[in-house]
Design a protein around this motif. Sequence first.
Motif, mmCIF file in Angstrom:
data_model
loop_
_atom_site.group_PDB
_atom_site.id
_atom_site.type_symbol
_atom_site.label_atom_id
_atom_site.label_comp_id
_atom_site.label_asym_id
_atom_site.label_seq_id
_atom_site.Cartn_x
_atom_site.Cartn_y
_atom_site.Cartn_z
ATOM 1 N N THR A 193 -36.999 -15.042 31.473
ATOM 2 C CA THR A 193 -36.877 -14.903 30.021
ATOM 3 C C THR A 193 -37.825 -15.862 29.321
ATOM 4 O OG1 THR A 193 -35.148 -16.582 29.816
ATOM 5 C CG2 THR A 193 -34.433 -14.319 30.225
ATOM 6 N N GLY A 195 -37.344 -17.766 26.059
ATOM 7 C CA GLY A 195 -36.268 -18.042 25.113
ATOM 8 C C GLY A 195 -35.030 -18.399 25.909
ATOM 9 N N ASN A 197 -31.935 -18.401 25.471
ATOM 10 C CA ASN A 197 -30.738 -17.563 25.400
ATOM 11 C C ASN A 197 -31.039 -16.063 25.428
ATOM 12 O OD1 ASN A 197 -28.735 -19.751 24.987
ATOM 13 N ND2 ASN A 197 -29.857 -20.076 23.085
ATOM 14 N N LYS A 198 -32.253 -15.713 25.886
ATOM 15 C CA LYS A 198 -32.622 -14.293 25.882
ATOM 16 C C LYS A 198 -31.784 -13.486 26.874
ATOM 17 C CE LYS A 198 -34.971 -10.876 24.366
ATOM 18 N NZ LYS A 198 -34.715 -10.391 22.995
ATOM 19 N N ASP A 202 -25.870 -11.546 30.133
ATOM 20 C CA ASP A 202 -26.416 -10.679 31.179
ATOM 21 C C ASP A 202 -25.332 -10.404 32.229
ATOM 22 O OD1 ASP A 202 -28.383 -9.378 32.863
ATOM 23 O OD2 ASP A 202 -28.272 -11.181 34.122
ATOM 24 N N HIS A 211 -22.844 -19.212 25.972
ATOM 25 C CA HIS A 211 -22.998 -17.828 25.496
ATOM 26 C C HIS A 211 -21.638 -17.238 25.124
ATOM 27 C CE1 HIS A 211 -27.106 -17.166 27.690
ATOM 28 N NE2 HIS A 211 -27.144 -18.095 26.747
#
Length: 315
Positions: A193, A195, A197-198, A202, A211
């Motif tokens: 990723t 970022g 927190n991208k 997941d 998250h």
Amino acid sequence: MSDNNDLRWERQVLEKLALDTLAEQRRRRRWGILFKTLGFIYLGVVLAMVADWGGEAEKLAESKRHTSLVQVAGVISAKSDASAEHVVSALQSAFESKGTAGVVLLINSPGGSPVQAGIINDEVRRLRARSPQIPVYAVVEDICASGGYYVAAAADRIYVDKASIVGSIGVLMDGFGFTGTMDKLGVERRLLTAGANKGFLDPFSPQNAQHKEHAQRMLNEIHQQFIDVVRQGRGKRLKETPEMFSGLMWTGSKSIELGLADAYGTVESVARDVIKAEDIRDYTVKPNFAEKFAQRFGADVAEGMAGALARFSLR
């Protein structure tokens, strides 16, 4: 010599007959074309008159005092028949009709998108403020839960059947986690990723505590928006309990006790006894087969490409 003259005369007679026959056929064709053209013109004029009369009849019917019906049926989502686009369009048509004495929102929905439900709620309140002489009533059939109730809360009054299911004032976000299955199968997740927190939530990675906390804050915020809408719509009629905004549902009879609904009623009884206009006109936008196919095909493609396993929902 006489024989030659006879032959010449016969030939001339035959030629003349043939030419006369051809000329007659041409005349018939011309007249045929003329009569067909006139027939088509006549038919066109008749159809235009009928269409005009139909339009006038439609205008007369709309100008006659009536109850306007808008249905909210099924899941409320951008690609469904109960989308904000369809419901808002129907509401605007109902309010624009000169003969509308009142609007009935016929709701039979388990909920759906908070965004779509919110757009409908906002539009109902806007139209009510613009045309205060036109009341809006919600009539619940089998179920008016979550996003369905979000819509109903904008109405002046809510009518139910004693066995209707009402409530579910809450928000959920669902998904799956596959990390244990992947470990058993010996599958390694390789996620890159840009970022930090991208990879938010997941499903193939271990759950991230930060998250999860962020997702819960979003859920709480949307839930509070829902609660505010209900309080605003129901006002002092609402008899709040600790469980009212917990996501529980109640029967129609219990919902009246709690102030979530006002009384028993159907579309016909509300039109007849409340609005005092028994003539009911349905303004619901109903997509044709081609539109439904295009919507379904587009939705399937989008779902296949997105592969999103978690979503917010008022269900």
